[in-house]
Design a protein around this motif. Structure first.
Motif, PDB file in Angstrom:
ATOM      1  N   HIS A  18       0.921  -1.263   0.043  1.00 38.50           N
ATOM      2  CA  HIS A  18      -0.073   0.058   0.009  1.00 38.50           C
ATOM      3  C   HIS A  18       0.946   1.135  -0.073  1.00 38.50           C
ATOM      4  CE1 HIS A  18       0.611  -0.479   4.294  1.00 38.50           C
ATOM      5  NE2 HIS A  18       0.205   1.024   4.668  1.00 38.50           N
ATOM      6  N   CYS A  19       2.222   1.122   0.383  1.00 38.56           N
ATOM      7  CA  CYS A  19       2.947   2.469   0.469  1.00 38.56           C
ATOM      8  C   CYS A  19       3.530   2.689  -0.976  1.00 38.56           C
ATOM      9  CB  CYS A  19       4.120   2.219   1.555  1.00 38.56           C
ATOM     10  SG  CYS A  19       3.779   2.439   2.932  1.00 38.56           S
ATOM     11  N   SER A  20       3.869   1.402  -1.539  1.00 38.36           N
ATOM     12  CA  SER A  20       4.297   1.487  -3.065  1.00 38.36           C
ATOM     13  C   SER A  20       3.041   1.879  -3.880  1.00 38.36           C
ATOM     14  CB  SER A  20       4.707   0.062  -3.394  1.00 38.36           C
ATOM     15  OG  SER A  20       5.063   0.222  -4.675  1.00 38.36           O
ATOM     16  N   ALA A  22       0.666   3.963  -2.836  1.00 42.03           N
ATOM     17  CA  ALA A  22       0.517   5.290  -2.804  1.00 42.03           C
ATOM     18  C   ALA A  22       1.343   6.231  -3.401  1.00 42.03           C
ATOM     19  CB  ALA A  22       0.588   5.406  -1.184  1.00 42.03           C
ATOM     20  N   MET A  23       2.598   5.858  -3.566  1.00 49.76           N
ATOM     21  CA  MET A  23       3.705   6.439  -4.033  1.00 49.76           C
ATOM     22  C   MET A  23       3.432   6.694  -5.550  1.00 49.76           C
ATOM     23  SD  MET A  23       7.382   5.479  -2.512  1.00 49.76           S
ATOM     24  CE  MET A  23       7.115   4.049  -1.547  1.00 49.76           C
ATOM     25  N   MET A  24       3.177   5.440  -6.358  1.00 50.33           N
ATOM     26  CA  MET A  24       2.928   5.368  -7.717  1.00 50.33           C
ATOM     27  C   MET A  24       1.831   6.249  -8.177  1.00 50.33           C
ATOM     28  SD  MET A  24       5.973   4.485  -8.367  1.00 50.33           S
ATOM     29  CE  MET A  24       5.526   5.095 -10.053  1.00 50.33           C
ATOM     30  N   ALA A  26       0.466   8.849  -6.497  1.00 49.01           N
ATOM     31  CA  ALA A  26       0.899  10.056  -6.419  1.00 49.01           C
ATOM     32  C   ALA A  26       1.507  10.635  -7.762  1.00 49.01           C
ATOM     33  CB  ALA A  26       1.355  10.424  -5.093  1.00 49.01           C
ATOM     34  N   ALA A  27       2.651   9.846  -8.070  1.00 48.98           N
ATOM     35  CA  ALA A  27       3.527  10.156  -8.991  1.00 48.98           C
ATOM     36  C   ALA A  27       2.699  10.460 -10.425  1.00 48.98           C
ATOM     37  CB  ALA A  27       4.460   9.170  -9.053  1.00 48.98           C
TER      38      ALA A  27
END
Lengths: 381, 151
Positions: A18-20, A22-24, A26-27
């Motif tokens: 879920h962190c990964s 969230a990052m992708m 957003a990017a």
């Protein structure tokens, strides 16, 4: 096991899904044509307000007062440097000073302090420090004052320096500096813990150890609080279960032919949206230049002044807000205050090495977190 | 900086970004929020980055600021009952515990050097500290770890 062998990545699990995501997310969600904020020359990378008073726990070659002050050997103040070469030792400890400098307002010197017997823990504190008989204050930042040796520097060596504001009234042709460093050695064997743990400390005390933690302070029993870690001066060594010896150092520096501090002309306030910047004081000596800036928020309240730091920080820049290579020696927040005209403000005082290679006009600027730079140019020569 | 470069860099640096966020926040859910926030902020501030070669240090600086702010909010609003469940175990739980007990001022420079391979100069820029202070802190962090690991 040596730290070089440790793979610190093993202290972290793989990036959770879920962190990964969230990052992708957003990017990928950013819009190419979204307006960027005001263009700035790498403002985010500007070295912010920094205290120079660094400590090095491993002796380096060529450590002297210029290295401590980060003044270039060809800098303006380098001509004032006096070699002093002072050594003193006691209780297997030694202090060495290579060079010192004064401009009549400030005194600076390098130091290297060493416990040559790292198996024996010694608490060092500066018991007396004077200039021409008048008391001087240790700057107190990353210092050997009130430190255990070896303490956090396992090899028992620390290198740093002092930058001391001389008291008004120091006169004469010579500045005579004297320092007495007390060395306090516990009578009982020392048990050293990296981080204070009350339960373990109590157990070790009961086993007959003198307990220290983290290289600082004393483990003491306080009424109502139990066993705690305290910090400060040893005042009564025998009551603390310690013996005392001392190192004395003394050196002289010429005070003749020094320039008087020069007050710089204060420019008009710089009025920006939401914040006015106004110099209160600007003074230069051969060694350092000191600027005090008032930050006056448009919303006139104590809280608005107090919380100005929530939006950014103060640093030195070029007049266009771009990065300035300058040796900041100290930075200090003066706190919220009300001016005579009723406006609330915060103040910030910055000192930096006087350097003829700096531009004639620079700026003490407020760097907002959104990337904007509010400048307030001032002539420093 | 165009979007393609930005997305590619984020994709490549996911693990680094997560480790840095976790080193400060110690909680996966808080990390997810902070990482998202930092990435959006970075894009918004993209014109403050003049040279793309500094993308890593620039982004790390934004992330650390974002995480520190998030942590302040955590401290303000978290009650004892709301303390989050610990994350799943890392490969070396003992090392993780030792790192988490180390003061942040030592932990971050150590991680940036040992895990992320940053130079002293880069860490100095990221943490806005003099390079010599960074050296001192990394030295202290290594001594701390050595003591704890030997114990």
């Amino acid at each position: 096991m040596k730290h070089e062998e440790v793979d610190f990545r093993r202290a972290f699990r793989a990036t959770p899904e879920h962190c990964s995501a969230a990052m992708m997310h957003a990017a990928r969600s950013v819009k190419e044509d979204a307006p960027a904020r005001r263009k700035l020359p790498a403002a985010i990378l500007i070295a912010a307000i920094m205290m120079l008073m660094m400590t090095i726990a491993v002796a380096v070659e060529g450590w002297d007062v210029l290295a401590f002050l980060r003044i270039r050997p060809d800098g303006g103040a380098s001509g004032l440097v006096e070699p002093v070469t002072v050594d003193s030792d006691a209780a297997a400890c030694a202090i060495r000073i290579e060079s010192a400098i004064t401009d009549g307002t400030w005194l600076a010197f390098d130091w290297t302090v060493e416990n040559q017997d790292p198996s024996r823990h010694v608490y060092m504190q500066v018991d007396s420090f004077t200039g021409n008989g008048m008391p001087l204050s240790i700057d107190g930042t990353d210092d050997f004052h009130c430190q255990w040796f070896p303490g956090w520097c396992n090899d028992g060596t620390m290198q740093n320096g002092e930058l001391v504001l001389l008291p008004e009234g120091i006169t004469g042709d010579v500045l005579h500096v004297e320092m007495v460093v007390g060395l306090y050695t516990p009578v009982r064997p020392v048990y050293e813990m990296a981080v204070f743990d009350a339960e373990q400390a109590r157990q070790k005390q009961q086993e007959g150890y003198y307990v220290i933690a983290g290289g600082d302070g004393f483990v003491k029993e306080l009424p109502e609080e139990g066993l705690v870690q305290c910090f400060g001066l040893v005042r009564n060594p025998s009551a603390e279960g310690m013996t005392r010896s001392e190192m004395k150092i003394a050196f002289d520096l010429p005070l003749k032919n020094l320039s008087e501090p020069c007050a710089l002309a204060l420019p008009e306030p710089a009025v920006h949206e939401g914040l006015t910047l106004q110099y209160r004081r600007a003074e230069t000596t051969q060694l350092q230049t000191t600027l005090t800036l008032l930050l006056i928020p448009a919303e006139n309240s104590r809280d608005a002044a107090k919380y100005v730091w929530n939006d950014g920080y103060v640093t030195l820049t070029q007049t266009d807000g771009s990065w300035l290579d300058v040796n900041v020696l100290s930075g200090e927040n003066g706190g919220a205050e009300q001016l005579a005209d009723g406006r609330w403000c915060e103040s910030y005082t910055l000192s930096f090495a006087t350097d003829p290679q700096l531009p004639e006009t620079i700026s003490m600027s407020f760097l907002r977190d959104d990337g904007t730079v509010l400048v307030c140019p001032i002539k420093i020569r | 900086m165009d979007k393609e470069f930005f997305v590619r860099e984020i994709e490549l640096r996911q693990d680094m970004l997560y480790r840095i966020a976790y080193a400060i926040l110690q909680n996966d859910d808080a990390c997810a929020d902070a990482l998202q926030d930092a990435i959006l902020k970075a894009w918004e501030k993209r014109n403050t980055l003049r040279e793309e070669q500094y993308f890593r240090t620039w982004l790390t600086r934004i992330l650390i600021n974002t995480c520190r702010r998030a942590r302040m909010k955590q401290r303000r609003f978290l009650s004892i009952e709301e303390v989050p469940e610990p994350s799943a175990q890392p490969p070396d739980p003992t090392l993780a515990l030792l790192l988490s007990q180390m003061p942040e001022q030592l932990r971050l420079p150590l991680l940036l050097q040992s895990c992320e391979g940053m130079t002293y100069a880069e860490i100095s820029q990221v943490l806005q500290l003099p390079e010599s202070t960074v050296r001192g802190r990394i030295h202290r962090a290594k001594l701390y770890m050595r003591k704890e690991l030997e114990a």
